[in-house]
Structures are given as C-alpha cells and as structure tokens.
Design a protein around this motif. Structure first.
Motif, PDB file in Angstrom:
ATOM      1  N   MET A 102       0.825  -1.191   0.000  1.00 22.47           N
ATOM      2  CA  MET A 102       0.000   0.000   0.000  1.00 22.47           C
ATOM      3  C   MET A 102       0.870   1.256   0.000  1.00 22.47           C
ATOM      4  N   ASN A 103       1.919   1.215   0.768  1.00 17.00           N
ATOM      5  CA  ASN A 103       2.821   2.366   0.781  1.00 17.00           C
ATOM      6  C   ASN A 103       3.403   2.609  -0.603  1.00 17.00           C
ATOM      7  N   ARG A 104       3.742   1.541  -1.246  1.00 14.28           N
ATOM      8  CA  ARG A 104       4.303   1.662  -2.580  1.00 14.28           C
ATOM      9  C   ARG A 104       3.280   2.314  -3.517  1.00 14.28           C
ATOM     10  N   LEU A 105       2.068   1.859  -3.400  1.00 16.48           N
ATOM     11  CA  LEU A 105       0.994   2.390  -4.231  1.00 16.48           C
ATOM     12  C   LEU A 105       0.830   3.883  -3.990  1.00 16.48           C
ATOM     13  N   LEU A 106       0.831   4.220  -2.728  1.00 19.18           N
ATOM     14  CA  LEU A 106       0.638   5.610  -2.343  1.00 19.18           C
ATOM     15  C   LEU A 106       1.819   6.472  -2.792  1.00 19.18           C
ATOM     16  N   ASP A 107       3.012   5.936  -2.612  1.00 20.51           N
ATOM     17  CA  ASP A 107       4.202   6.676  -3.000  1.00 20.51           C
ATOM     18  C   ASP A 107       4.237   6.920  -4.496  1.00 20.51           C
ATOM     19  N   ILE A 143      -3.488  -4.105  13.400  1.00 21.76           N
ATOM     20  CA  ILE A 143      -4.840  -3.592  13.504  1.00 21.76           C
ATOM     21  C   ILE A 143      -4.764  -2.093  13.734  1.00 21.76           C
ATOM     22  N   ILE A 144      -5.918  -1.453  13.703  1.00 27.10           N
ATOM     23  CA  ILE A 144      -5.940  -0.005  13.842  1.00 27.10           C
ATOM     24  C   ILE A 144      -6.668   0.388  15.106  1.00 27.10           C
ATOM     25  N   PRO A 145      -6.054   1.057  16.022  1.00 28.42           N
ATOM     26  CA  PRO A 145      -4.614   1.332  16.038  1.00 28.42           C
ATOM     27  C   PRO A 145      -3.860   0.093  16.490  1.00 28.42           C
ATOM     28  N   PRO A 146      -2.595  -0.005  16.120  1.00 26.82           N
ATOM     29  CA  PRO A 146      -1.780  -1.127  16.579  1.00 26.82           C
ATOM     30  C   PRO A 146      -1.880  -1.265  18.094  1.00 26.82           C
ATOM     31  N   LEU A 147      -2.059  -2.482  18.513  1.00 25.22           N
ATOM     32  CA  LEU A 147      -2.394  -2.743  19.914  1.00 25.22           C
ATOM     33  C   LEU A 147      -1.190  -2.868  20.844  1.00 25.22           C
ATOM     34  N   THR A 148      -1.269  -2.131  21.932  1.00 19.63           N
ATOM     35  CA  THR A 148      -0.278  -2.303  22.990  1.00 19.63           C
ATOM     36  C   THR A 148      -0.669  -3.569  23.729  1.00 19.63           C
ATOM     37  N   THR A 149       0.293  -4.450  23.930  1.00 20.00           N
ATOM     38  CA  THR A 149      -0.088  -5.749  24.485  1.00 20.00           C
ATOM     39  C   THR A 149       1.080  -6.437  25.154  1.00 20.00           C
ATOM     40  N   ARG A 195      -1.461   7.318   6.642  1.00 19.15           N
ATOM     41  CA  ARG A 195      -1.404   8.463   5.743  1.00 19.15           C
ATOM     42  C   ARG A 195      -2.640   9.355   5.900  1.00 19.15           C
ATOM     43  N   GLY A 196      -3.434   9.023   6.879  1.00 22.05           N
ATOM     44  CA  GLY A 196      -4.622   9.840   7.113  1.00 22.05           C
ATOM     45  C   GLY A 196      -5.777   9.540   6.170  1.00 22.05           C
ATOM     46  N   LEU A 197      -5.711   8.426   5.497  1.00 19.25           N
ATOM     47  CA  LEU A 197      -6.823   8.069   4.605  1.00 19.25           C
ATOM     48  C   LEU A 197      -7.762   7.126   5.346  1.00 19.25           C
ATOM     49  N   ARG A 198      -9.038   7.390   5.231  1.00 22.36           N
ATOM     50  CA  ARG A 198      -9.993   6.584   5.967  1.00 22.36           C
ATOM     51  C   ARG A 198     -10.635   5.510   5.089  1.00 22.36           C
ATOM     52  N   VAL A 199     -10.898   4.405   5.737  1.00 21.21           N
ATOM     53  CA  VAL A 199     -11.627   3.317   5.084  1.00 21.21           C
ATOM     54  C   VAL A 199     -12.998   3.291   5.741  1.00 21.21           C
ATOM     55  N   PRO A 200     -14.083   3.326   5.024  1.00 20.05           N
ATOM     56  CA  PRO A 200     -14.172   3.310   3.564  1.00 20.05           C
ATOM     57  C   PRO A 200     -14.352   4.696   2.919  1.00 20.05           C
ATOM     58  N   GLN A 201     -14.435   5.761   3.753  1.00 26.66           N
ATOM     59  CA  GLN A 201     -14.716   7.079   3.187  1.00 26.66           C
ATOM     60  C   GLN A 201     -13.784   7.451   2.033  1.00 26.66           C
ATOM     61  N   ASP A 202     -12.477   7.275   2.254  1.00 24.62           N
ATOM     62  CA  ASP A 202     -11.550   7.681   1.203  1.00 24.62           C
ATOM     63  C   ASP A 202     -11.206   6.547   0.247  1.00 24.62           C
ATOM     64  N   VAL A 203     -11.037   5.369   0.790  1.00 21.81           N
ATOM     65  CA  VAL A 203     -10.819   4.240  -0.109  1.00 21.81           C
ATOM     66  C   VAL A 203     -11.532   3.007   0.433  1.00 21.81           C
ATOM     67  N   ALA A 261      -2.611  -3.219   4.518  1.00 26.22           N
ATOM     68  CA  ALA A 261      -2.925  -2.081   3.645  1.00 26.22           C
ATOM     69  C   ALA A 261      -3.748  -1.042   4.406  1.00 26.22           C
ATOM     70  N   MET A 262      -4.670  -1.519   5.191  1.00 20.35           N
ATOM     71  CA  MET A 262      -5.514  -0.597   5.942  1.00 20.35           C
ATOM     72  C   MET A 262      -4.690   0.230   6.913  1.00 20.35           C
ATOM     73  N   LEU A 263      -3.738  -0.430   7.526  1.00 18.15           N
ATOM     74  CA  LEU A 263      -2.901   0.311   8.462  1.00 18.15           C
ATOM     75  C   LEU A 263      -2.107   1.386   7.730  1.00 18.15           C
ATOM     76  N   ALA A 264      -1.571   1.030   6.581  1.00 19.49           N
ATOM     77  CA  ALA A 264      -0.792   2.005   5.805  1.00 19.49           C
ATOM     78  C   ALA A 264      -1.669   3.187   5.437  1.00 19.49           C
ATOM     79  N   LEU A 265      -2.882   2.891   5.042  1.00 21.54           N
ATOM     80  CA  LEU A 265      -3.830   3.941   4.681  1.00 21.54           C
ATOM     81  C   LEU A 265      -4.052   4.859   5.881  1.00 21.54           C
ATOM     82  N   HIS A 266      -4.296   4.224   7.007  1.00 18.83           N
ATOM     83  CA  HIS A 266      -4.556   4.936   8.262  1.00 18.83           C
ATOM     84  C   HIS A 266      -3.403   5.873   8.596  1.00 18.83           C
TER      85      HIS A 266
END
Lengths: 351, 351
Positions: free
Chosen positions: A247-252, B300-306, A278-286, A271-276
């Motif tokens: 996902m980072n690669r895609l974004l970059d 996961i979002i956010p990455p979990l402290t554990t 970068r401030g992109l929300r799932v599903p609003q932004d992608v 991928a979701m974490l990478a999106l997160h």
DNA sequence: GCAACCTTGGAAAGCGCTTTCAAAAGTAGC
DNA sequence: GCTACTTTTGAAAGCGCTTTCCAAGGTTGC
C-alpha cells in the motif's frame, strides 16, 4: 488400577509386561480361548460362538485390554496414519483446515501426522520423505510447492489429496477450489459500487492460487470494460507486512484509486494500516475488500468486506477424499462456492 | 525408479514385496551378511568390520532401503511418537506453539500426534485415551482442562508436560508461565499513564491462566492504592465475540473508565470494535491493552499495545522438556519473561 | 448309525525389525 | 603351535497382532 493385583490367574501367572500392559494373549488365556479367537472377535472377521464372545468381552473389560496399534499395523501392513503437509501450521487460515482434517480422519480411525513445509520446496520434500519413511498410507498436501511432475510421481507410492492446485493422476484427488470466481466476485462488487480505479495487491507471484486471484480481478475489469492498469497492481506476499508495504508503494507512486482488492485478508489488514497512517480513511476515502474471511476480519475496524470460502469445508472434504481414496473409492467432488461477506470496508461512489 | 529392475540378485530372487518395499532382510542378502549385522550397523549397537559396513551401506543405498518404523517400534517396544493436546488447533495463538513443538520433536526423531480438546473436559479425556491406545511415549498438554488428580494419575502411565498450569508429580514437567506478572505489567503501564479507572475484561472463569491475569490486574491496582471496583470487571471468553459483548455490557452499565485491560488480544479486538460502534475512539477516549501479542496485533488499527510472551519459546521449551523426560533427564526450567509491546492503543491522561 | 458337509476354533506362520546367546574368527601370550 | 581370551557375527527367539490352514465339533440326510 493398583499395581499389585492378586489372585488373578488360574494357573501359571502370565509374564508380567513392563508397565502392566495387557496383551491379546493374556485376554485369550483369561477367557480360555486361543489368541486367534480373540482377534476374530476384535475384528469381526469370523463367526464365533456367542458364549465365547461373552467370555472374551468380559476378559477384555476385566483386563482393560487395548489392542496395540503398532503390532496391529505391522501384522496388517497398514499404518493407519496419514500425513498432512501444510505450509505454516500457525496460520489462522490453515489452522482451521487442519482442525477439520484432524477431525475427519480421527473419526475414521486414522492418526494424523502434521508437518510444515514453510513454503520451501526443499523443506516440503523432506516432509514427504519423512512421511513415507513413517509409512503413512496417504498424504494430504495443503497448497503444495512441489512441481507437478514430482507430485504425479508421488502418487505411485501413496494416494494424495491436494488443495489449491490440481494435477492429473490416478490415485490422487485435487481440490483446486479455483480462486478466480471469488476474486472476480470481489472485484465486481467494487465495480458495482461505482469504483473504476481499483488497485490490486497481489500474492506471491509463483503461487497458482495467487495467480487465480489476479485473473479474477482482470476478468471482472474486462467484463466491465475497464482498462487494466498495470500500475494499479502491486505485489504482496499474503502477509500483513507485505500488504502494508504494498500500500505504501501504491501511495508513494501516487497511483490514483478509490478502491483496493487485497489478495487475502492479512494483506488487507496491512494495507488498511498504511492507509490509516497516511490519514486516509476506510471506507470514506478508499474502499477495500479482502479474501479468505479470517475469523478476526469481522472484528477489525472497520469490519472487512471479504470473499468467504469455508476453509473448514475444504478441510472436511480433504479428509473425506482421503478416506475414499484409501478405501479404493473415487472421491466425489463437492466444491463450495465463494460468497462475499459484505461488511463495512467499502462504500458506494455512485452519484 | 522404474518398476522393472533386472539382473539384481545373485541367486534366488527375493520375494517381491507388494509395493516394492525393501526390507532389512533384502539388504542383508544383497550385502551378503546376516540381518543382525545390518541392524547393528543401522543402530550402531555393536562394532562391525569395516568391510561389511561398506557393503551394507552400499546395499542400503542401492536398494533405497528405509527401515520400517512400525516394525522397529514393535521390536523396541517404543512408538517414537508423542501426543500433543491443544484446545483449538486453529487458534492463532496456539498455532505458533504447535509449530515449535512439532519442530523440536521432529528433530529428535519423534512423530507428533495432534488432537484438539475444544476446551471440553470430556473431549480431552477422550483424546488422552486415544493417545494412550496409540502408545505414545509422552503427552504434551497445552492448557489442559483436566483436573489435577487426573493428570497426576496420568503420569503413572506416561510422562507429561503441561503448559499454563502446574502439578506436582514425578514424571511430569509444568511450564506454568505464570501470567500474573504480565498482567500486572500491563495494568501498571496503564496506571503509569495516569489511568485510575481501569476496566478488565476477563477470560473464562474456570481457567487458571485467566485467573492469573485477573490477579495481576488486582495486584497492580493494590500496589497503586487504587481500590478494586467489581463493576469494572466483566467476564469474557478469550474470543473476539466475547470481548465485543463484554465491552457492550460495560458500556451499557454506564461504567466509568478511561482504560481497559483485555485478558487477551482477541478480546481486545472485540472490545475495540464495540467502542468504535459507540463512537468512542481508541486511544483518545479510551486506552486499551491486550495480552498475547498475536501477529496481527501490530497491524490492527490502532496497533495494539499488548503483553508479549514468546509462545514460540513456550513450544520449544515444551518439546525440549518432553525429550528430557523421555531420556530420563530432569528438564531444566527456563521461563521467558513477559514484556510489554507498546504501540498505539493507549494514551497518557496525565495532566 | 454313518457318510457328507458346514461351522468353529486352535496351531502356527508370518509382519520387519531388535536383541540375546553362542559359535566363529581373530589376537595374544607362552 | 597351542591355549586363553576378546572381538565379530549369525541363528533364533521374540515384540503383539493377523491370518492361513487344518482339525475338531455339529448338522443333516438316508
């Protein structure tokens, strides 16, 4: 239970085995019949007078006799065990298949030897060797890495059942639950929601299954007359970390997309974490959809829309197929179709 | 490879076994020695003239001989297999332990029989029976449900190693990696971040391990002079669903808290989703820490402290302990301590 | 009552290895 | 060269079952 029994036998005391292990012979003596008779009763291989049957049964439960499977195996020339090779025993995905396989074979009286190949051809080959040396009667290969020819050759030694691929060979059964339709389903859903720029994070390139997911993706695009854009496809490796990286690669690369289809759920997580990040929300932004429907996928945030295929059923079917093969029957194929578990990681962009 | 070998033997053709299986006797004949000699070379149980050793080795590789472990087991009276009972083979947590156990025992030449008890005493008992009938030489019980007395009795039959609990018995080894310190660590971290109202979602009540986590939580509170509030503790069951339910219950009861300690990661996942559904954000509105550090927890979002405890190490240690036990050695204990994987699910509420 | 046949059940030979026992072969010592 | 050992090796007896083969016991029919 106690170690010191007394006044047990009638005549000469049976040779006390090391740890109080009871043998068929002792049962025979206790019941006053010959070992053959006991064996016959045990296996139902011949008619035995009712009175003797009762005597033997009594002796068996009195002595708490349990036939030694090792001796039995040797005599029968059958090990009553089958091998299962999986890639990573600790994957949440395969774990479920394992459980089902274990259950099915256990009920049929087989023991199961699990081994993991770690996605490495050499390791897997070693596993096969070991299993053969252990004289398993059959091998179930869950997503094998071995070349077709080798698998075909293997069927000359033992029957095998394969999941996730398919070969042509006599004593084998392939349960190649083709991933193409599932992938297509996922992509079409995204298209149906109005997405046109859909990225795809692929699985390992050498993996046939991964190839199918790509094909399904392509097929859906083609069907909707959406041109395939190579830059929207990035490689992953079926892991969280791989998805993150991809996902980072895609974004970059500043690729433009409103939705992503990830080759499996773990990839989607990453991928979701990478999106997160970068401030992109799932599903609003992608929007994002995964594949496999891991148990946790309904509990992540947001719950993931993903292709569901009962891996449990696959495991069950594999076990059944193996039993059929071992009994000389031809397994009947029964494929479960993939469905889409629609949850909250996608949104419609229709206007 | 081909089935039709010719000009193999010198005199009478060996009785061709069904599927071209080579026996030790055939090797002996081929090498012109007695079976005993071959056996001795195979096992190194006696000195054999160098020239014969070479001849036998040659015969072995020529015939591709592989000793039949079933026959060997019978003769030696040792099955060379150990049983492993796990509760759910498909748990991401136990999967890793399994992998490590398999690896360790495999290397030592043992086969592993996995069975799952599904957290049910009866099922587990049946598994034990089956394993004993299969003549395993030892049993590893990963978080057993069976009562202590029964386990102690079991050691009279086979050596056992236990994880997650502890019994006193001769041929046994308990690797009760006490969860108390880990739970305390997690709770203290939360306290250190300024939290005072810390909820706890517990695990199954009957489970000792789960009890320990509760104790750790209590100990940390006590140590910080924070009164224990019963209403802040809700039961869970170590599953995502349970965590979800528990959090809802907490919220419905209008309990006041700024942080949650979940008895395991899956519970935390469920709880986080419940929070999310109510519009509460992690960590802004409530901090959460888990226990186990599942692979996905960092994705996961956010990455979990554990709380992180290498379950892999536990598996390795279990395998080693079993091997020690089987070789008549007393296993040396080596516990790994728990650490806290600090990620992004908590925030400081210090002012 | 006896021949002819079917049912039961025991003796014994494996299954493929290990291991004991004792004989054969080698080595020393005188 | 012969005795007294020590090493090396083979024959054979299991390990605990299954299974073949055959004899004993029962039935039936005339």
């Amino acid at each position: 239970m106690a170690t010191g029994r007394k006044s047990t036998g009638s005549k000469a005391a049976a040779p006390v085995a090391p740890a109080g292990v009871v043998t068929l012979e002792m049962v025979a003596e206790e019941a006053g019949v010959s070992p053959s008779t006991v064996s016959r009763i045990l296996n139902g291989t011949a008619k035995v007078r009712e009175s003797k049957v009762r005597a033997v049964r009594a002796a068996i439960s009195k002595l708490q006799f349990q036939p030694n499977p090792v001796a039995r195996s040797l005599a029968r020339g059958r090990s009553m065990s089958v091998g299962v090779i999986i890639q990573t025993i600790d994957s949440p995905f395969y774990g479920e298949a394992l459980a089902a396989i274990e259950k099915g074979l256990f009920r049929a009286g087989y023991s199961v030897l699990f081994l993991s190949g770690h996605w490495r051809e050499d390791d897997e080959r070693r596993c096969v060797e070991h299993l053969l040396a252990r004289r398993v009667e059959g091998i179930i290969l869950v997503t094998s890495c071995l070349p077709d020819a080798e698998l075909v050759r293997l069927t000359r030694t033992v029957p095998i059942v394969l999941t996730g691929r398919s070969i042509e060979a006599e004593r084998s059964y392939s349960m190649d639950a083709d991933s193409t339709p599932g992938a297509r389903l996922a992509t079409e859903y995204l298209i149906g929601q109005g997405h046109r720029k859909i990225a795809f994070i692929a699985g390992p390139a050498n993996h046939p299954d991964s190839q199918q997911r790509l094909n399904g993706y392509k097929a859906a695009l083609a069907n909707a007359k959406i041109p395939f854009a190579a830059k929207l496809v990035v490689p992953g490796d079926y892991s969280d970390a791989g998805g993150h990286l991809a996902m980072n690669r895609l974004l970059d690369a500043k690729a433009e997309f409103t939705a992503v289809f990830a080759a499996n759920d773990q990839t989607a997580y990453g991928a979701m974490l990478a999106l997160h990040r970068r401030g992109l929300r799932v599903p609003q932004d992608v929007s994002i959809v995964g594949f496999d429907d891991l148990p946790t996928s309904s509990y992540i945030i947001p719950p993931l829309t993903t292709v569901h295929r009962s891996i449990h059923e696959v495991g069950e079917a594999a076990a059944e197929a193996m039993i059929d093969l071992l009994d000389g029957r031809v397994p009947v194929s029964k494929l479960s179709t993939a469905t889409l578990a629609i949850r909250e990681s996608t949104r419609s962009v229709r206007y």
